[in-house]
Design an enzyme around this catalytic site. Structure first.
Site, PDB file in Angstrom:
ATOM      1  N   GLU A  36       1.281  -3.183  26.065  1.00  0.00           N
ATOM      2  CA  GLU A  36       2.523  -3.856  25.649  1.00  0.00           C
ATOM      3  C   GLU A  36       2.238  -5.312  25.280  1.00  0.00           C
ATOM      4  O   GLU A  36       1.385  -5.963  25.879  1.00  0.00           O
ATOM      5  CB  GLU A  36       3.564  -3.796  26.782  1.00  0.00           C
ATOM      6  CG  GLU A  36       4.138  -2.405  26.955  1.00  0.00           C
ATOM      7  CD  GLU A  36       5.181  -2.328  28.065  1.00  0.00           C
ATOM      8  OE1 GLU A  36       5.422  -3.346  28.750  1.00  0.00           O
ATOM      9  OE2 GLU A  36       5.736  -1.230  28.252  1.00  0.00           O
ATOM     10  N   ARG A  89       9.942   0.309   1.748  1.00  0.00           N
ATOM     11  CA  ARG A  89       9.838   1.435   0.807  1.00  0.00           C
ATOM     12  C   ARG A  89      10.566   2.673   1.330  1.00  0.00           C
ATOM     13  O   ARG A  89      10.857   3.572   0.567  1.00  0.00           O
ATOM     14  CB  ARG A  89       8.356   1.740   0.509  1.00  0.00           C
ATOM     15  CG  ARG A  89       7.746   0.703  -0.432  1.00  0.00           C
ATOM     16  CD  ARG A  89       6.277   0.913  -0.654  1.00  0.00           C
ATOM     17  NE  ARG A  89       5.500   0.559   0.524  1.00  0.00           N
ATOM     18  CZ  ARG A  89       4.185   0.679   0.621  1.00  0.00           C
ATOM     19  NH1 ARG A  89       3.503   1.158  -0.388  1.00  0.00           N
ATOM     20  NH2 ARG A  89       3.566   0.315   1.722  1.00  0.00           N
ATOM     21  N   LYS A 186       3.798   5.705 -14.036  1.00  0.00           N
ATOM     22  CA  LYS A 186       3.080   6.259 -12.875  1.00  0.00           C
ATOM     23  C   LYS A 186       3.872   7.398 -12.247  1.00  0.00           C
ATOM     24  O   LYS A 186       5.087   7.324 -12.134  1.00  0.00           O
ATOM     25  CB  LYS A 186       2.871   5.136 -11.854  1.00  0.00           C
ATOM     26  CG  LYS A 186       2.267   5.558 -10.534  1.00  0.00           C
ATOM     27  CD  LYS A 186       2.019   4.352  -9.623  1.00  0.00           C
ATOM     28  CE  LYS A 186       3.152   4.119  -8.657  1.00  0.00           C
ATOM     29  NZ  LYS A 186       2.918   3.018  -7.723  1.00  0.00           N
TER      30      LYS A 186
HETATM   31  C1  R5P Z   1       5.256   1.187  -5.358  1.00  0.00           C
HETATM   32  O1  R5P Z   1       6.255   1.451  -6.016  1.00  0.00           O
HETATM   33  C2  R5P Z   1       4.706  -0.187  -5.208  1.00  0.00           C
HETATM   34  O2  R5P Z   1       5.238  -1.071  -6.150  1.00  0.00           O
HETATM   35  C3  R5P Z   1       3.203  -0.191  -5.316  1.00  0.00           C
HETATM   36  O3  R5P Z   1       2.829   0.226  -6.620  1.00  0.00           O
HETATM   37  C4  R5P Z   1       2.604   0.739  -4.314  1.00  0.00           C
HETATM   38  O4  R5P Z   1       3.111   0.458  -3.044  1.00  0.00           O
HETATM   39  C5  R5P Z   1       1.105   0.635  -4.300  1.00  0.00           C
HETATM   40  O5  R5P Z   1       0.610   1.516  -3.369  1.00  0.00           O
HETATM   41  P1  R5P Z   1      -0.901   1.999  -3.444  1.00  0.00           P
HETATM   42  O6  R5P Z   1      -1.771   0.779  -3.426  1.00  0.00           O
HETATM   43  O7  R5P Z   1      -1.063   2.830  -2.189  1.00  0.00           O
HETATM   44  O8  R5P Z   1      -1.058   2.822  -4.671  1.00  0.00           O
END
Ligand code: R5P
Length: 284
Positions: A36, A89, A186
């Site tokens: 802790e 997120r 993406k």
């Molecule tokens: C997601 O929407 C964020 O803007 C970043 O692109 C994301 O958190 C990046 O994560 P990683 O480095 O694991 O691809």
């Protein structure tokens, strides 16, 4: 006024205090044998105006922040700077039964009724600010990235956002200096894997700076770099606000061909080449 440095934001807190020419309260953090966390503000902060600076990158960081807020119970006014607001997120219920994590965190921070104002920096989705029921302000560090790129004198950089979510950031970095910018598309496959759609870009022989709010596993940046390199990009730099860098993010990005990694000090690391201290101090 005193700056109270949390466990995760020690150097940044000191930089903010230097900007404001005010004192950094001395704090003690240790672990009990069962793991802790013990937190104590050693300076007398009764009736003082205090600003706690603590990023939430880990669960322990959140506990530490809650402890510091509790310790500030008798302060005159308590402001909290959360340079990196983790858990943002998980801002909605993607599957039934899931916790809206950022809402749970916001509630716990505000519950004691001690905090007067909260400052966060480039939160992943600013819609989550509604979960904080005290005055909460988002600070924007994107111009600092543009300033760094300009000062670094990278010849004719093209600023690239790796996904739609980074479009605003890419524009904010590029526009003040008239740099070209573009955005990729993406698809996230898993927490570690993403796919970047091939896109014809005018980057052959050029230097590119990929900008993102967060770099976590480095998957997004590695895929974007591979795509850019396949189109004959010269040097690829990456710059983010929050360098979380988990697992093998750094070697993964370097292996993909990234020349330099740049981050701010919202999360302190060897890549924290840009400080947000002045920007925070200007708010106080
Ligand atoms: C997601 O929407 C964020 O803007 C970043 O692109 C994301 O958190 C990046 O994560 P990683 O480095 O694991 O691809």
């Amino acid at each position: 006024m005193k700056i109270v440095p949390g466990m995760s934001s020690q150097a940044l807190a000191a930089r903010i205090a230097a900007e404001l020419d005010c004192k950094v309260a001395s704090c003690e953090f240790k672990r009990f044998p069962d793991g802790e966390l013990y937190t104590r503000v050693q300076d007398d902060i009764k009736d003082e105006e205090v600003t706690i600076v603590q990023s939430i990158r880990t669960d322990s960081d959140l506990i530490c922040l809650l402890q510091l807020i509790d310790a500030a119970e008798e302060a005159h006014k308590t402001k909290v700077v959360i340079p990196y607001l983790g858990y943002a997120r998980q801002d909605k219920r993607f599957e039934p039964g899931e916790a809206i994590s950022i809402r749970a965190i916001a509630r716990s921070i505000c519950a004691a009724g001690v905090v007067d104002t909260i400052y966060v920096v480039n939160v992943h989705n600013r819609g989550v600010l509604k979960y904080f029921d005290v005055n909460t302000k988002e600070l924007d560090a994107s111009p600092l990235i543009g300033d760094y790129v300009a000062k670094r004198e990278i010849p004719h950089p093209v600023i690239i956002g790796p996904d739609g979510g980074a479009a605003e950031l890419a524009k904010a970095v590029a526009a003040p200096y008239g740099f070209d910018y573009d955005v990729l598309e993406k698809t996230r496959i898993s927490s570690e894997e993403v796919e970047i759609k091939a896109k014809e870009l005018n980057v052959e022989g050029k230097n590119v700076v990929i900008v993102d709010d967060i770099i976590s596993t480095g998957g997004t940046i590695s895929e974007a770099t591979a795509m850019l390199k396949s189109q004959g990009t010269h040097d690829v730099y990456v710059a983010c606000i929050h360098g979380v860098f988990v697992q093998n993010a750094v070697p993964r990005m370097l292996h993909a061909g990234v020349k330099e990694i740049i981050a701010t000090d919202t999360i302190e690391s060897e890549f924290s080449k840009i400080s947000i201290a002045k920007m925070v101090a200007e708010e106080k």
